[in-house]
Each structure stands twice: as structure tokens, then as C-alpha cells.
Design a protein around this motif. Structure first.
Motif, PDB file in Angstrom:
ATOM      1  N   GLY A   1      70.904 124.231  14.161  1.00 46.48           N
ATOM      2  CA  GLY A   1      70.984 124.083  15.605  1.00 46.48           C
ATOM      3  C   GLY A   1      70.919 122.627  16.025  1.00 46.48           C
ATOM      4  N   PHE A   2      70.989 122.411  17.336  1.00 47.94           N
ATOM      5  CA  PHE A   2      71.000 121.044  17.860  1.00 47.94           C
ATOM      6  C   PHE A   2      69.730 120.294  17.502  1.00 47.94           C
ATOM      7  CE2 PHE A   2      69.851 118.054  21.242  1.00 47.94           C
ATOM      8  CZ  PHE A   2      70.930 117.184  21.174  1.00 47.94           C
ATOM      9  N   ASP A   3      68.579 120.961  17.644  1.00 46.54           N
ATOM     10  CA  ASP A   3      67.300 120.284  17.371  1.00 46.54           C
ATOM     11  C   ASP A   3      67.199 119.836  15.924  1.00 46.54           C
ATOM     12  OD1 ASP A   3      66.552 120.634  19.968  1.00 46.54           O
ATOM     13  OD2 ASP A   3      65.239 122.362  19.592  1.00 46.54           O
ATOM     14  N   THR A   4      67.636 120.677  14.986  1.00 48.65           N
ATOM     15  CA  THR A   4      67.569 120.331  13.567  1.00 48.65           C
ATOM     16  C   THR A   4      68.490 119.161  13.255  1.00 48.65           C
ATOM     17  OG1 THR A   4      67.056 122.623  12.976  1.00 48.65           O
ATOM     18  CG2 THR A   4      67.901 121.200  11.222  1.00 48.65           C
ATOM     19  N   ILE A   5      69.698 119.216  13.806  1.00 52.47           N
ATOM     20  CA  ILE A   5      70.656 118.126  13.558  1.00 52.47           C
ATOM     21  C   ILE A   5      70.156 116.821  14.165  1.00 52.47           C
ATOM     22  CG2 ILE A   5      72.992 117.309  14.038  1.00 52.47           C
ATOM     23  CD1 ILE A   5      73.882 120.256  13.890  1.00 52.47           C
ATOM     24  N   LEU A   6      69.607 116.882  15.373  1.00 55.48           N
ATOM     25  CA  LEU A   6      69.085 115.672  16.018  1.00 55.48           C
ATOM     26  C   LEU A   6      67.921 115.090  15.209  1.00 55.48           C
ATOM     27  CD1 LEU A   6      69.077 113.677  18.368  1.00 55.48           C
ATOM     28  CD2 LEU A   6      67.536 115.257  19.590  1.00 55.48           C
ATOM     29  N   THR A   7      67.048 115.968  14.694  1.00 49.61           N
ATOM     30  CA  THR A   7      65.935 115.505  13.870  1.00 49.61           C
ATOM     31  C   THR A   7      66.450 114.778  12.630  1.00 49.61           C
ATOM     32  OG1 THR A   7      64.538 117.328  14.624  1.00 49.61           O
ATOM     33  CG2 THR A   7      63.890 116.222  12.580  1.00 49.61           C
ATOM     34  N   ALA A   8      67.492 115.339  12.009  1.00 45.20           N
ATOM     35  CA  ALA A   8      68.067 114.705  10.824  1.00 45.20           C
ATOM     36  C   ALA A   8      68.693 113.356  11.170  1.00 45.20           C
ATOM     37  CB  ALA A   8      69.117 115.624  10.202  1.00 45.20           C
ATOM     38  N   VAL A   9      69.399 113.293  12.291  1.00 43.80           N
ATOM     39  CA  VAL A   9      70.049 112.039  12.692  1.00 43.80           C
ATOM     40  C   VAL A   9      69.008 110.957  12.967  1.00 43.80           C
ATOM     41  CG1 VAL A   9      71.409 110.940  14.516  1.00 43.80           C
ATOM     42  CG2 VAL A   9      72.137 113.141  13.575  1.00 43.80           C
ATOM     43  N   LEU A  10      67.939 111.322  13.687  1.00 43.78           N
ATOM     44  CA  LEU A  10      66.895 110.338  13.991  1.00 43.78           C
ATOM     45  C   LEU A  10      66.162 109.908  12.719  1.00 43.78           C
ATOM     46  CD1 LEU A  10      65.403 111.849  17.277  1.00 43.78           C
ATOM     47  CD2 LEU A  10      66.909 109.868  17.061  1.00 43.78           C
ATOM     48  N   GLY A  11      65.920 110.860  11.794  1.00 43.34           N
ATOM     49  CA  GLY A  11      65.288 110.509  10.530  1.00 43.34           C
ATOM     50  C   GLY A  11      66.150 109.559   9.716  1.00 43.34           C
ATOM     51  N   PHE A  12      67.460 109.829   9.704  1.00 41.39           N
ATOM     52  CA  PHE A  12      68.377 108.924   9.005  1.00 41.39           C
ATOM     53  C   PHE A  12      68.380 107.556   9.679  1.00 41.39           C
ATOM     54  CE2 PHE A  12      72.779 107.341   8.199  1.00 41.39           C
ATOM     55  CZ  PHE A  12      72.636 107.135   6.835  1.00 41.39           C
ATOM     56  N   GLY A  13      68.279 107.535  11.008  1.00 40.77           N
ATOM     57  CA  GLY A  13      68.214 106.262  11.724  1.00 40.77           C
ATOM     58  C   GLY A  13      66.982 105.461  11.365  1.00 40.77           C
ATOM     59  N   ILE A  14      65.847 106.148  11.167  1.00 39.18           N
ATOM     60  CA  ILE A  14      64.629 105.463  10.723  1.00 39.18           C
ATOM     61  C   ILE A  14      64.846 104.859   9.344  1.00 39.18           C
ATOM     62  CG2 ILE A  14      62.231 105.810  10.006  1.00 39.18           C
ATOM     63  CD1 ILE A  14      62.006 107.915  12.243  1.00 39.18           C
TER      64      ILE A  14
ATOM     65  N   LEU B   1      64.737 100.874   8.380  1.00 35.73           N
ATOM     66  CA  LEU B   1      63.874 100.339   7.328  1.00 35.73           C
ATOM     67  C   LEU B   1      64.686  99.561   6.306  1.00 35.73           C
ATOM     68  CD1 LEU B   1      61.584 103.452   6.798  1.00 35.73           C
ATOM     69  CD2 LEU B   1      60.788 101.199   7.500  1.00 35.73           C
ATOM     70  N   TRP B   2      65.796 100.146   5.865  1.00 33.47           N
ATOM     71  CA  TRP B   2      66.648  99.455   4.900  1.00 33.47           C
ATOM     72  C   TRP B   2      67.121  98.121   5.468  1.00 33.47           C
ATOM     73  CZ3 TRP B   2      71.519  97.506   5.217  1.00 33.47           C
ATOM     74  CH2 TRP B   2      72.084  97.037   4.011  1.00 33.47           C
ATOM     75  N   TRP B   3      67.600  98.153   6.705  1.00 34.41           N
ATOM     76  CA  TRP B   3      68.161  96.952   7.321  1.00 34.41           C
ATOM     77  C   TRP B   3      67.123  95.845   7.381  1.00 34.41           C
ATOM     78  CZ3 TRP B   3      73.264  97.563   9.513  1.00 34.41           C
ATOM     79  CH2 TRP B   3      73.798  96.356   9.978  1.00 34.41           C
TER      80      TRP B   3
ATOM     81  N   TYR C   1      58.807 111.576  18.098  1.00 40.68           N
ATOM     82  CA  TYR C   1      59.737 111.376  16.989  1.00 40.68           C
ATOM     83  C   TYR C   1      60.905 110.486  17.410  1.00 40.68           C
ATOM     84  CZ  TYR C   1      62.574 112.679  12.912  1.00 40.68           C
ATOM     85  OH  TYR C   1      63.317 112.660  11.763  1.00 40.68           O
ATOM     86  N   ALA C   2      61.461 110.771  18.590  1.00 40.65           N
ATOM     87  CA  ALA C   2      62.570 109.946  19.095  1.00 40.65           C
ATOM     88  C   ALA C   2      62.110 108.525  19.352  1.00 40.65           C
ATOM     89  CB  ALA C   2      63.139 110.565  20.375  1.00 40.65           C
ATOM     90  N   ALA C   3      60.889 108.376  19.896  1.00 40.83           N
ATOM     91  CA  ALA C   3      60.363 107.046  20.157  1.00 40.83           C
ATOM     92  C   ALA C   3      60.108 106.289  18.858  1.00 40.83           C
ATOM     93  CB  ALA C   3      59.075 107.144  20.973  1.00 40.83           C
ATOM     94  N   SER C   4      59.706 106.998  17.800  1.00 39.24           N
ATOM     95  CA  SER C   4      59.492 106.345  16.501  1.00 39.24           C
ATOM     96  C   SER C   4      60.785 105.723  16.005  1.00 39.24           C
ATOM     97  CB  SER C   4      58.973 107.358  15.480  1.00 39.24           C
ATOM     98  OG  SER C   4      57.698 107.830  15.842  1.00 39.24           O
ATOM     99  N   PHE C   5      61.875 106.476  16.098  1.00 41.60           N
ATOM    100  CA  PHE C   5      63.161 105.907  15.710  1.00 41.60           C
ATOM    101  C   PHE C   5      63.476 104.668  16.545  1.00 41.60           C
ATOM    102  CE2 PHE C   5      67.533 105.700  17.395  1.00 41.60           C
ATOM    103  CZ  PHE C   5      68.130 105.076  16.309  1.00 41.60           C
ATOM    104  N   ALA C   6      63.278 104.754  17.864  1.00 44.67           N
ATOM    105  CA  ALA C   6      63.593 103.627  18.744  1.00 44.67           C
ATOM    106  C   ALA C   6      62.763 102.397  18.387  1.00 44.67           C
ATOM    107  CB  ALA C   6      63.359 104.027  20.199  1.00 44.67           C
ATOM    108  N   ILE C   7      61.495 102.603  18.039  1.00 48.00           N
ATOM    109  CA  ILE C   7      60.614 101.478  17.689  1.00 48.00           C
ATOM    110  C   ILE C   7      61.066 100.821  16.394  1.00 48.00           C
ATOM    111  CG2 ILE C   7      58.276 100.897  16.943  1.00 48.00           C
ATOM    112  CD1 ILE C   7      57.340 103.079  18.987  1.00 48.00           C
ATOM    113  N   PHE C   8      61.360 101.618  15.371  1.00 42.33           N
ATOM    114  CA  PHE C   8      61.829 101.047  14.100  1.00 42.33           C
ATOM    115  C   PHE C   8      63.155 100.306  14.297  1.00 42.33           C
ATOM    116  CE2 PHE C   8      58.881 103.944  11.868  1.00 42.33           C
ATOM    117  CZ  PHE C   8      58.376 103.060  10.929  1.00 42.33           C
ATOM    118  N   ALA C   9      64.065 100.893  15.057  1.00 45.02           N
ATOM    119  CA  ALA C   9      65.363 100.260  15.279  1.00 45.02           C
ATOM    120  C   ALA C   9      65.203  98.956  16.058  1.00 45.02           C
ATOM    121  CB  ALA C   9      66.292 101.212  16.028  1.00 45.02           C
ATOM    122  N   ALA C  10      64.354  98.980  17.093  1.00 42.09           N
ATOM    123  CA  ALA C  10      64.142  97.769  17.895  1.00 42.09           C
ATOM    124  C   ALA C  10      63.464  96.677  17.076  1.00 42.09           C
ATOM    125  CB  ALA C  10      63.302  98.113  19.121  1.00 42.09           C
ATOM    126  N   TYR C  11      62.525  97.069  16.228  1.00 42.07           N
ATOM    127  CA  TYR C  11      61.836  96.099  15.375  1.00 42.07           C
ATOM    128  C   TYR C  11      62.819  95.445  14.408  1.00 42.07           C
ATOM    129  CZ  TYR C  11      58.612  94.404  11.754  1.00 42.07           C
ATOM    130  OH  TYR C  11      57.940  93.632  10.837  1.00 42.07           O
TER     131      TYR C  11
END
Length: 377
Positions: A224-237, A241-243, A351-361
Motif C-alpha cells: 500500500g501507499f504507507d508501506t511504499i512511502l516508508t520504504a522510500v523515506l528509509g532509502f532516502g535516509i 548517510l552515504w552522501w 519518521y518523515a522528519a527523520s529523513f528530512a533532518i538527515f537529508a538537510a544535514y
């Protein structure tokens, strides 16, 4: 002086990668300890077990990694030492369990076996070399022998007191090289680019474990949408980190650091531990088993620990002004993360904010590196 230039890079790199894969399997099992929640929180004793298990794993891996960096030769004895240590790591990994006391003896046999095989290699170098390499190998070999024997003595101690004995041995292992940094180790500095490469190999494999958490989350959940969004945000984290990590590592790899490498060595304890926390952030992003507050604290701990480790690893050797600006950014991000994550109303928002913080950092640090390059061009 013995340096990494004496080593066949291609052969050693593949063997080191094989070695790291065995360790990362143990680290992955250790991180899974945190996946056991109770009444919407990770119990304090589970968090303590994560630390108690993780530190000996990290120190066992670090001990041989630094030996190879200083004295390594791609010969039969070193290869056998690698394989012996891999076997002991498997014993340690098989002993990692929430019921840590029941498996403690096997865990310690694995840990001490790794440490004694490292001591053997130092003694071998002590016998074979002359001058400063001989003196340094003798000092570290004897220091690590004492620490290993003290740690192993913990199996004779009943109850929780055994952990104090275990960590007293590890504390001596860490303290004695620190005390000898200027008078002893400075005469044979580590090969800095190779050390970064070694820790980078382990870091990239641990990031691969984070991807595995995402894959398992997708397989176990509904598409579903929630599962896919969770995966996308996790991949973004993971991408963030890699970057940040590898851009920062590349930025300092060419620096001519003549040091014992202890900022890289000890900073990566926090890096590796933070990656275990972050993997569990993604895990609980799929499995909503934590309360919002507990999930927020886990997310904050993962980010703050990673940011602290980055400061320890990448800032030494920089100008005071550069260090000051970087520390201000790090503290500002950690403070903003604390305010934002702890005030959000749901785990999805955290969870969404965690991705945003890592990306912004990662973005902010990248911009700062670009400005630094232009200023020194």
C-alpha cells in the motif's frame, strides 16, 4: 618503517572485505536485539545489552584492522590469522541473544580468541622487526594480552559484576594506546588513507544492512501507499548517510595526517552504533510497535550519535575556525532535531522528519565543504 605500501592492495582488500562481511553479520544480529519492544518501548535492559555486545565486537574488529594497517603483510600467517578470527566471530555471532547471560561463555571465548590471535601477530612482529616497529609491537602486544586476560577472567565472576571485569579489560585495551600516543605510537603513524578505506568498507556494508531492512519491510507488509512511502523515506535516509559519510571521507582522504588514527578509530564506534539505531528506526517505521515518544527518542539518538561521530572523525586536523563552524552546525542540527522530533504527534510524522533532518544535514555539510574548497582554491 613498515607502511601499507608493503601490502598487495588487491589481495588484502578482497580478504579484508571477506573479513568485514563476517563481522557485519554479527553486527546485524546485535542490532536486531533492539527490535524487541515491550509495551511500546525498547526496554532499558535491551538497550544496555546492545551496548554491552556491540563494544567488544567493534573492539575485536578494530584491533586486527589497526594491526594490519601498521604492520600488515600479505603472507600465509596473516591470512591464517584472518580465517581464525572469522571462525571466532562466527562463535560470537551465534552467541548473541537477549538472554545474554546464558550465552556469555561462548561469546567470551569468541572475543578472547580474536584478541589473542591479534596479540600473536603483534608478538610475531615483535620478534621479526627491529627499532621502532619492534618497540611498538612489543608495547601493544603486551598491553592487549593483559586486557584480553582480564576480560576473559569475567567468566569466573558471577552475576552482573562480570560485565565490569569485561569492560575493565576493554578499558585498559583502549587506555594504554591512548597514553602511548605521543611517546610511542607517533613514531609509526597509521596509513591514514588505508584506515579510512577500511572503515569505509565496513560502513558501506552496514548501509547495505539498512537496505536489507527496507527489503524485508516491503516483503512483510502490504503493498500500500504507507508501506511504499516508508520504504522510500528509509532509502532516502540511507542515501543521505552515504552522501554525507563518503563525501566527507573523500574530502579528508588526501590529507597528509601523521597520527595514530585514534579519532578515526574511536569515532567509528559511534558511527557503527548509530547505523544499528537507524536500521531500527526504519524497522519500526514499517512495524508501528513503539509509542510516538519512544520512536522519537530512538530517531533522535540515531541522528545525534551519527552527527557526533562525524565530528570526531572528520574534524581533527582542520583549522580552528573550520572546527568551530562545523561544531556550531552540528549542535544546531542536533538541537533542531530534538525540538522537532520530540514534539511531533505521530510516528509517521517523526519518521518523515527523520529523513528530512538527515537529508538537510548532508546538504548543509556538502555546501560547507564546497565553500571550503573554493576558499582554498
Amino acid at each position: 618503517m613498515i607502511s601499507i605500501s608493503n601490502i598487495s592492495h588487491k589481495k588484502v582488500t578482497w580478504l579484508e572485505l571477506f573479513y568485514d562481511l563476517i563481522y557485519v553479520a554479527a553486527v546485524s544480529v546485535t542490532a536486531h536485539v533492539l527490535a524487541h519492544s515491550h509495551h511500546g518501548a525498547i526496554p532499558a535492559d535491551v538497550i544496555l545489552k546492545y551496548i554491552l555486545i556491540f563494544v567488544p565486537l567493534w573492539w575485536a574488529w578494530t584491533g586486527f584492522t589497526v594491526y594490519v594497517n601498521r604492520f600488515g603483510k600479505d603472507d600465509t600467517a596473516q591470512r591464517i590469522a584472518y580465517f581464525v578470527q572469522m571462525a571466532f566471530v562466527i562463535v560470537m555471532a551465534a552467541s548473541i541473544n537477549l538472554d545474554f547471560d546464558a550465552y556469555y561463555l561462548a561469546f567470551m571465548l569468541g572475543y578472547v580468541g580474536i584478541r589473542l590471535s591479534t596479540v600473536f601477530m603483534y608478538v610475531r612482529t615483535w620478534i621479526q622487526q627491529r627499532g621502532e616497529p619492534r618497540r611498538i609491537a612489543r608495547y601493544l602486544g603486551l598491553a592487549f594480552l593483559g586486557g584480553a586476560l582480564i576480560s576473559f577472567a569475567s567468566v569466573l565472576v558471577p552475576g552482573e559484576a562480570k560485565f565490569f571485569v569485561l569492560y575493565f579489560g576493554i578499558f585498559l585495551d583502549i587506555l594504554l594506546p591512548l597514553l602511548a600516543r605521543k611517546k610511542v605510537l607517533s613514531h609509526l603513524p597509521v596509513h591514514h588513507p588505508h584506515l579510512l578505506e577500511r572503515y569505509g568498507l565496513a560502513t558501506i556494508i552496514l548501509l547495505g544492512e539498512l537496505i536489507l531492512v527496507i527489503v524485508n519491510g516491503l516483503r512483510e507488509g502490504h503493498a500500500g501507499f504507507d508501506t511504499i512511502l516508508t520504504a522510500v523515506l528509509g532509502f532516502g535516509i540511507a542515501v543521505s548517510l552515504w552522501w554525507h559519510y563518503f563525501e566527507s571521507s573523500e574530502h579528508i582522504a588526501a590529507e597528509d595526517r601523521k597520527s595514530s588514527g585514534q579519532s578515526v578509530i574511536y569515532g567509528h564506534l559511534l558511527t557503527f552504533m548509530s547505523l544499528g539505531l537507524i536500521a531500527n528506526v526504519v524497522h519500526y517505521g514499517f512495524h508501528h510497535e513503539l509509542t510516538t515518544r519512544s520512536f522519537a527518542w530512538l530517531s533522535l539518538a540515531g541522528f545525534a550519535m551519527y552527527a557526533a561521530s562525524a565530528a570526531i572523525i572528520f574534524l581533527p586536523g582542520k583549522s580552528p575556525a573550520h572546527i568551530r563552524r562545523s561544531l556550531i552546525r552540528t549542535i544546531a542540527f542536533a538541537a533542531a532535531a530534538a525540538v522537532i522530533l520530540l514534539l511531533l504527534p505521530s510516528t509517521s510524522a517523526v519518521y518523515a522528519a527523520s529523513f528530512a533532518i538527515f537529508a538537510a544535514y548532508a546538504l548543509a555539510e556538502g555546501v560547507a565543504r564546497s565553500r571550503s574548497k573554493r576558499a582554498h582554491a
